[in-house]
Design an enzyme around this catalytic site. Structure first.
Site, short mmCIF file in Angstrom:
data_model
loop_
_atom_site.label_atom_id
_atom_site.label_comp_id
_atom_site.label_asym_id
_atom_site.label_seq_id
_atom_site.Cartn_x
_atom_site.Cartn_y
_atom_site.Cartn_z
N GLU A 64 -43.47 3.87 -4.97
CA GLU A 64 -44.44 4.08 -5.28
C GLU A 64 -45.83 3.24 -4.56
OE1 GLU A 64 -42.14 4.67 -8.99
OE2 GLU A 64 -42.00 3.52 -7.04
N CYS B 273 -44.88 -0.74 -10.84
CA CYS B 273 -45.58 0.34 -10.27
C CYS B 273 -46.76 1.21 -11.06
CB CYS B 273 -44.72 1.38 -9.57
SG CYS B 273 -43.51 0.54 -8.39
#
Length: 142
Positions: free
Chosen positions: A48, A79
């Protein structure tokens, strides 16, 4: 999600945990990535984060209020907070992470009312394929 799964396979080929992510705006990919923590010796180099970094470079911005992130594994807390800070509109993830998931499995960071931005979450797209990829990876490592 198919592109994210292909990126997860790229991660696996490099010896990384097979997770891939694609950030999409208006039907176009603006950033993508796969886990590279081991290769880069960087604990923050999750799929991510790599996708957000790529999007930031390509879009010359760090915020993506009209973008959707497709990721093969539920984001972790690190993330999830990066996605909140980037103002991503939507996260679609494949497999749930019952140990560290921050999109509803363990934590609810993406939708917390304590943040000034909440992210729409959709779970389970291609979950079986992603889960099997992860299971096979960890079986080989044991």
């Amino acid at each position: 999600m198919q592109r994210a799964l292909a990126l997860a396979r790229d991660a696996e080929a490099e010896g990384e945990v097979p997770v891939g992510a694609v950030l999409v705006r208006d039907g176009s990919v603006i950033g993508e990535g796969w886990n590279r923590s081991i290769i880069l010796s960087d604990a923050s180099a999750h799929a991510e984060i790599q996708a957000l970094r790529g999007a930031g470079q390509s879009q010359k911005n760090y915020r993506f209020p009209d973008a959707t992130l497709y990721v093969t594994l539920e984001p972790c807390a690190m993330c999830a907070m990066a996605l909140v800070h980037a103002r991503v509109a939507r996260v679609v993830y494949a497999a749930a992470d019952p140990k560290t998931g921050a999109a509803g499995s363990v934590f609810d960071i993406l939708i917390s009312e304590k943040h000034n931005h909440r992210i729409d979450v959709q779970a389970g797209i291609c979950a079986d394929e992603s889960s099997e990829l992860l299971r096979q990876f960890f079986r080989k490592r044991r």
